[in-house]
Design a protein around this motif. Structure first.
Motif, mmCIF file in Angstrom:
data_model
loop_
_atom_site.group_PDB
_atom_site.id
_atom_site.type_symbol
_atom_site.label_atom_id
_atom_site.label_comp_id
_atom_site.label_asym_id
_atom_site.label_seq_id
_atom_site.Cartn_x
_atom_site.Cartn_y
_atom_site.Cartn_z
ATOM 1 N N ASP A 182 15.227 -3.697 53.098
ATOM 2 C CA ASP A 182 15.769 -4.270 54.376
ATOM 3 C C ASP A 182 14.940 -5.544 54.781
ATOM 4 O O ASP A 182 13.708 -5.876 54.774
ATOM 5 N N SER A 217 27.031 -4.301 54.776
ATOM 6 C CA SER A 217 25.907 -3.566 53.955
ATOM 7 C C SER A 217 26.222 -2.603 53.080
ATOM 8 O O SER A 217 25.652 -2.589 51.729
ATOM 9 N N ARG A 218 27.327 -1.601 53.495
ATOM 10 C CA ARG A 218 27.597 -0.567 52.288
ATOM 11 C C ARG A 218 28.248 -1.362 51.243
ATOM 12 O O ARG A 218 28.198 -0.940 50.089
ATOM 13 N N ALA A 270 17.005 -4.507 47.440
ATOM 14 C CA ALA A 270 17.497 -3.383 48.257
ATOM 15 C C ALA A 270 16.781 -3.299 49.372
ATOM 16 O O ALA A 270 17.086 -2.518 50.367
ATOM 17 N N ARG A 308 27.629 -4.557 50.079
ATOM 18 C CA ARG A 308 26.581 -4.836 49.187
ATOM 19 C C ARG A 308 25.918 -3.801 48.202
ATOM 20 O O ARG A 308 25.540 -4.058 47.206
ATOM 21 N N GLN A 309 25.779 -2.814 48.959
ATOM 22 C CA GLN A 309 25.109 -1.744 48.411
ATOM 23 C C GLN A 309 25.548 -1.209 47.265
ATOM 24 O O GLN A 309 25.086 -0.942 46.283
ATOM 25 N N ARG A 310 27.175 -0.957 47.588
ATOM 26 C CA ARG A 310 28.024 -0.354 46.520
ATOM 27 C C ARG A 310 28.067 -1.452 45.212
ATOM 28 O O ARG A 310 27.931 -1.120 43.976
#
Length: 450
Positions: free
Chosen positions: A303, A234-235, A301, A237-239
């Motif tokens: 959830d 998840s981190r 973004a 993909r967020q980055r």
């Protein structure tokens, strides 16, 4: 100030308490059983000391009599009972006692009146505790035989000391052994705790969790590994989303600032800007692109757990999406053929994915062309009459911010198909391009609710 009690200490303490209760129970039962057995043996010994005629009911004409001649303390019992008993005496009718010389007579019993053979505890004249057998005689007197309880009491006291010592040693041994065993059993848990503390301190989600086994601790270790892997993904993909968004926003922001600077410079210098109308049109178009981009970024973004899980009528979703697309494309024809079927999911998200496909078809289809929508249980397709997507680019088209080389000059953020793929994947389906004679055709496969 003492520190917190660790789990292994609590388990060892609980084990020791349970064992202490068990040992105490066993010790009490052992002591009571021994006391009962010794008392029974003493009773049997007293009964065996009676003359033979006293151990059975009297026969016809048989009288149970016993005589002790008390003459200034010189009386002697018959049948040699003095040699096997520590005390022998008779209780006379007037309440006095008669005992041979050298006997320590019983002076206290619970009750001297008896009608059958009776066992009681008593105290002798010297203060010694004794076990007493009371045997009524036919002439109304009572024969009293007694033996000291000193040996039994000493034996029970020694046994009690042994049981207490064994109990204390047993509890200490079990506590130590329990602490050692729980330490070994909880060693994987301690490693897991240290790993979790390391991850919390360093925020390094790639730290390996070395916990094996098929027990609860092993399951917890595997679940923790899965959790950290999901958080790391998840981190990542967020980055990636932030990096891609920053890269894609840099060029339009530069263009937007350039146009704004031209307008500001024109106002400050008082010079007429020949391309003022054109600059304003570009600013208006770029603001709309930024608004669409922000909306699409919010969708990406979001959830997955925020999506609803309700039965959704796919036909209604298609109808609403086509209605919205028609308001944006009056110069296109929409050919819709769909059947009624339902899927479990979020109606707004599914409508968003269909609308993105229709917007792409409108964007790449020439004016006056037909956009075809077909839907049957488990799938739907959207087909345009545009240039299509080359086969080598069909998988990359669903990536974020990807745009075909021929479409980079056209408006758009490159997130439309990525949003479609994400929404369909959350609903347990898939999105792909399918061969088409002309234009591009995208097929969405969704699990049909029965």
């Amino acid at each position: 100030m003492t520190g917190p009690v660790l789990l292994r200490g609590k388990l060892a303490l609980i084990t020791a308490c349970v064992v202490a209760v068990a040992i105490a129970g066993i010790s009490v039962v052992t002591w009571l059983a021994t006391e009962h057995n010794l008392s029974s043996q003493l009773n049997k010994s007293l009964m065996a000391s009676l003359p033979p005629r006293f151990d059975r009911p009297p026969g016809p004409g048989d009288r149970r009599e016993f005589h002790i001649t008390c003459d200034q303390g010189q009386g002697r019992p018959e049948d040699g009972l003095q040699q096997v008993l520590q005390g022998i005496q008779t209780l006379e009718l007037d309440g006095s006692t008669c005992a041979p010389p050298g006997v320590d007579p019983v002076v206290t019993t619970a009750d001297d009146f008896v009608s059958t053979t009776t066992y009681r505890d008593g105290v002798t004249k010297s203060g010694t505790e004794a076990r007493v057998l009371l045997q009524p005689l036919d002439d109304g007197r009572v024969l009293i035989l007694s033996r000291s309880l000193g040996e039994i009491n000493d034996t029970l006291a020694a046994l009690a000391g042994v049981l207490v010592a064994v109990s204390i040693l047993g509890v200490l041994l079990v506590a130590g052994l329990g602490l050692w065993l729980t330490r070994r059993a909880l060693a994987p848990m301690e490693r897991l705790t240290e790993t979790a503390e390391h991850i919390a301190r360093t925020e390094d989600l790639t730290t390996p969790v070395t916990v094996d086994g098929q027990d609860e601790v092993g399951r917890l270790g595997r679940a923790f590994t899965s959790m950290t892997a999901a958080l790391a993904e998840s981190r990542r993909r967020q980055r990636d989303l932030v990096n891609d968004a920053a890269h894609e926003l840099r060029t339009p922001l530069t263009s937007l600032r350039t146009n704004i600077d031209l307008l500001v410079l024109s106002e400050r210098t008082g010079r007429e800007l020949p391309q003022r109308a054109e600059v304003l049109d570009r600013l208006q178009a770029q603001s709309r692109e930024f608004s669409d981009l922000v909306t699409e970024l919010v969708v990406l973004a979001r959830d997955d757990r925020e999506l609803a899980r309700d039965p959704v009528d796919v036909a209604e979703v298609i109808d609403r999406a086509v209605t919205r697309a028609r308001t944006r494309a009056h110069d296109h024809v929409f050919d819709v053929d769909r059947s009624d079927w339902t899927v479990l999911g979020d109606a707004a998200a599914l409508e968003r994915s269909v609308l993105n496909l229709l917007d792409n078809a409108v964007k790449f289809g020439p004016a006056g062309s037909t956009i075809t929508v077909r839907s049957r249980p488990g799938w739907l397709t959207v087909t345009d009459e545009g240039p299509g997507v080359p086969a080598e680019h069909r998988e990359a088209a669903f990536e974020r911010f990807w745009r075909a080389p021929a479409a980079r000059g056209m408006p758009g953020s490159g997130l439309g198909l990525a949003i479609v793929a994400d929404i369909v994947a959350v609903h347990g389906g898939s999105a792909r391009f399918v061969p088409n004679g002309r234009g591009a055709s995208v097929r969405l496969n969704l699990p049909c609710e029965t």
